[in-house]
Motif scaffolding. Structure first.
Motif, mmCIF file in Angstrom:
data_model
loop_
_atom_site.group_PDB
_atom_site.id
_atom_site.type_symbol
_atom_site.label_atom_id
_atom_site.label_comp_id
_atom_site.label_asym_id
_atom_site.label_seq_id
_atom_site.Cartn_x
_atom_site.Cartn_y
_atom_site.Cartn_z
ATOM 1 N N PRO A 1 30.579 27.865 50.115
ATOM 2 C CA PRO A 1 29.152 28.352 49.472
ATOM 3 C C PRO A 1 28.561 29.728 49.968
ATOM 4 C CG PRO A 1 29.034 25.948 50.245
ATOM 5 C CD PRO A 1 30.381 26.770 50.867
ATOM 6 N N GLY A 2 28.083 30.377 48.997
ATOM 7 C CA GLY A 2 27.707 31.716 49.590
ATOM 8 C C GLY A 2 28.213 32.958 49.312
ATOM 9 N N GLU A 3 29.730 32.412 48.911
ATOM 10 C CA GLU A 3 30.823 33.386 48.735
ATOM 11 C C GLU A 3 30.714 34.127 47.447
ATOM 12 O OE1 GLU A 3 33.984 34.183 51.064
ATOM 13 O OE2 GLU A 3 32.481 33.680 52.355
ATOM 14 N N PRO A 4 30.651 35.566 47.221
ATOM 15 C CA PRO A 4 30.303 35.954 45.870
ATOM 16 C C PRO A 4 31.615 35.557 45.247
ATOM 17 C CG PRO A 4 31.171 37.612 47.534
ATOM 18 C CD PRO A 4 30.877 36.435 48.149
ATOM 19 N N ILE A 5 31.665 35.442 43.634
ATOM 20 C CA ILE A 5 32.715 35.073 42.941
ATOM 21 C C ILE A 5 32.846 35.959 41.741
ATOM 22 C CG2 ILE A 5 33.150 32.881 43.510
ATOM 23 C CD1 ILE A 5 31.761 31.726 41.131
ATOM 24 N N ARG A 6 34.085 36.238 41.259
ATOM 25 C CA ARG A 6 34.059 37.061 39.840
ATOM 26 C C ARG A 6 34.825 36.586 39.133
ATOM 27 N NH1 ARG A 6 35.778 42.657 41.778
ATOM 28 N NH2 ARG A 6 33.451 42.608 42.241
ATOM 29 N N THR A 7 34.609 36.292 37.634
ATOM 30 C CA THR A 7 35.697 35.683 36.586
ATOM 31 C C THR A 7 36.097 36.820 35.840
ATOM 32 O OG1 THR A 7 34.239 33.655 36.764
ATOM 33 C CG2 THR A 7 35.612 33.977 34.918
ATOM 34 N N LEU A 8 37.483 36.981 35.801
ATOM 35 C CA LEU A 8 38.111 38.089 34.960
ATOM 36 C C LEU A 8 38.840 37.194 33.515
ATOM 37 C CD1 LEU A 8 40.483 39.190 38.073
ATOM 38 C CD2 LEU A 8 38.108 39.813 37.474
ATOM 39 N N ILE A 9 38.216 37.928 32.602
ATOM 40 C CA ILE A 9 38.778 37.498 31.312
ATOM 41 C C ILE A 9 39.538 38.550 30.374
ATOM 42 C CG2 ILE A 9 37.816 36.404 29.222
ATOM 43 C CD1 ILE A 9 35.097 36.004 31.183
#
Ligand code: NAI
Length: 502
Positions: free
Chosen positions: A137-145
């Motif tokens: 929790p608290g880690e940044p995430i990125r969704t690649l589409i």
């Protein structure tokens, strides 16, 4: 179960979720890897090729789940310690509690919708992925589409700090909902009285949609007289075959036990099974009650009510074995609401409602749905009853859509009554009023108490629909436990005063 040898066992489970009205909302497929369960000698899973396009993603959506995100799940009823208890998390091999995979998935899903179908979430058709790494929790995430074709994208979610893939092999499909295609391929239907009128239309429509149909018709006159004829059933069988469908004829009368058995046997002999039964055969012998002969009563009850028993029982036994069935009773507004000169017909039709109410419970565990339709259509039966200028708008074709639906896999409701005609359909329900408790353990109510409370007893506002006797009896018993409202019960003294008043 797939056997992946030393890698473990792959377990694939599928479930359908439906709205309480029976409409299917979505299918959920979950795949779990049982790491220690491989090597049992089963088949290996089919391999699934998956390649992300070799170019920059079309969309990149960043998000930052908060450090206390899993606690929201905890407060919402999730009790798995892995997401809240540092000691438990360490025991499971993690530094600290981890994010819920479904939470990260929620972030990804919102990113996909925002990028591809903004503000129309109902366009989501399919979302699939593989969870590959835990996330703190608290880690940044990125969704690649990557948009790969119209209505389809591939995606993955990474830890934006470390670059590690958290959710892999994502597929997202979107677009307008597919219209449901109601088909009866592989199904066998019996339609009684299918030589003309409504029954013919049901038989034709089921056959058009792939059902093999047993077309039953005794071929008598409107009042059931005449020695019967093969012509009516044969003609409809001919029509079905001419359009490339499959049908067989049966000329038995539904009104005898033997006739009913023969009808079901004919379907089994011709097609090997029975999935659908439409009890439709019918006659009329209208007379005002004072003039009604016993033959008029007996004949009408014989075709409609005994007829339904005679055919339904052998068909039900077959369906029970198959674990599938759709049974329809044809009833009438005359029975539901009353019609002058049709005491016999109304009684027979309402007998079918009782039959449906009980049979729906017996069919439940075998996936046998039992429903009733009260049609209104211009046919031989109604030719001199319905006004001529209305007849064109009252074709059987306007009744058959709901009958076809109720016979299909799409129908998930049992024990309902529908009015149908002229393209108008509604549900009829038997409602029970809230009533009044005017007696109880301590005081036996009197007829005068009933008289005093008759408005409350008659009141149907806030009425309830019960799906079986047990539910109704439960309410009755709890009413008995309630203390009667004092003003609803006349004491002896009050009774004397009341008598004096009246
Ligand atoms: P219809 O007279 O055109 O069709 C009834 C069919 O049942 C006829 O082809 C007849 O030969 C057959 N039949 C009669 N006795 C039989 C028996 N003992 N065994 C096998 N077949 C037999 O009439 P319609 O209107 O198509 O009626 C179909 C059903 O719909 C009936 O149950 C009727 O009571 C019901 N219904 C019709 C309404 C309407 O507005 N047409 C209104 C309410 C109910």
């Amino acid at each position: 179960y797939y056997d992946k040898g030393s890698k473990g066992a792959l377990i694939v489970a599928k479930s359908d979720t439906r709205h309480s009205n029976g409409k299917k909302l979505f299918t959920s497929i979950i795949t779990i890897l049982g790491r220690l369960d491989g090597g049992f000698g089963g088949e290996d899973a089919p391999s699934q090729a998956f390649v992300f396009p070799d170019r920059k993603p079309d969309f990149e959506v960043d998000a930052l789940p908060s450090p206390d995100q899993p606690l929201i799940y905890r407060l919402s009823g999730d009790i798995f310690q892995l997401h809240v208890d540092p000691q438990f998390a360490r025991m499971a091999g993690f530094e600290k509690p981890i994010m819920h995979g479904l939470c990260t998935y929620g972030f990804a899903c919102r990113a996909l919708m925002k990028s591809l179908i903004p503000n129309v979430p109902e366009k989501v058709r399919r979302i699939a992925c593989r969870f590959s790494q835990a996330l703190y929790p608290g880690e940044p995430i990125r969704t690649l589409i990557w948009k790969t074709q119209e209505g389809k994208s591939l995606w993955k979610t990474i830890n934006a700090k470390s670059g590690e893939v958290v959710i892999d092999r994502g597929i997202f499909e979107y677009g307008d909902p597919h219209p449901v295609d109601i088909r009866f391929d592989g199904r066998v239907a019996i339609v009684t009285g299918a030589g003309g009128g409504l029954g013919r239309e049901y038989a034709l429509e089921l056959a058009r949609r792939g059902a093999r149909v047993l077309v039953n018709d005794y071929g008598g006159f409107r009042d059931g007289s005449g020695g019967g004829s093969r012509e009516m059933a044969d003609r409809v069988v001919g029509e079905i075959r001419a359009m490339g469908g499959e049908a067989a004829a049966s000329y038995d009368s539904v009104s005898t036990l033997e006739g009913g058995r023969n009808i079901v046997k004919a379907a089994i002999d011709a097609f090997g099974r029975v999935d659908i039964l439409i009890n439709n055969a019918g006659i009329l012998r209208d007379r005002s009650f004072g003039k009604m002969e016993f033959e008029d009563w007996e004949g009408v009850i014989g075709v409609h009510l005994h007829g339904a028993f005679n055919v339904t029982q052998p068909a039900f036994r077959v369906m029970r074995e198959l674990g599938y069935g759709r049974i329809l009773f044809t009833i009438s507004a005359a029975g539901l609401y009353g019609n002058f000169g049709q005491v016999n017909y109304s009684a027979a039709k309402m007998g079918l409602v009782g039959m449906m109410n009980a049979l729906k419970l017996e069919g439940e565990k075998y996936n046998i749905m039992v429903n009733a339709v009260a049609p209104i259509a211009a046919t031989r039966l109604t030719s001199d009853i319905l006004p001529p200028d209305m007849q064109d708008k009252m074709k059987p074709e306007y009744v058959s859509p709901i009958v076809v639906f109720l016979c299909s896999d799409e129908c998930r409701n049992s024990g309902n009554i529908y009015n149908a005609g002229m393209g108008f359909y509604n549900r009829v329900a038997l409602m029970t009023g809230p009533g009044a408790v005017i007696g109880g353990k301590e005081n036996t109510p009197s007829a005068e108490n009933v008289s005093m409370n008759i408005d409350k007893i008659l009141n149907i506002a806030d009425a309830k629909e019960y799906k079986n006797l047990t539910d109704m009896a439960t309410d009755f018993m709890s009413a008995y436990q309630q203390k009667p409202d004092r003003k609803d019960v006349l004491t002896d003294k009050g009774l004397k005063n009341a008598r004096a008043v009246f």
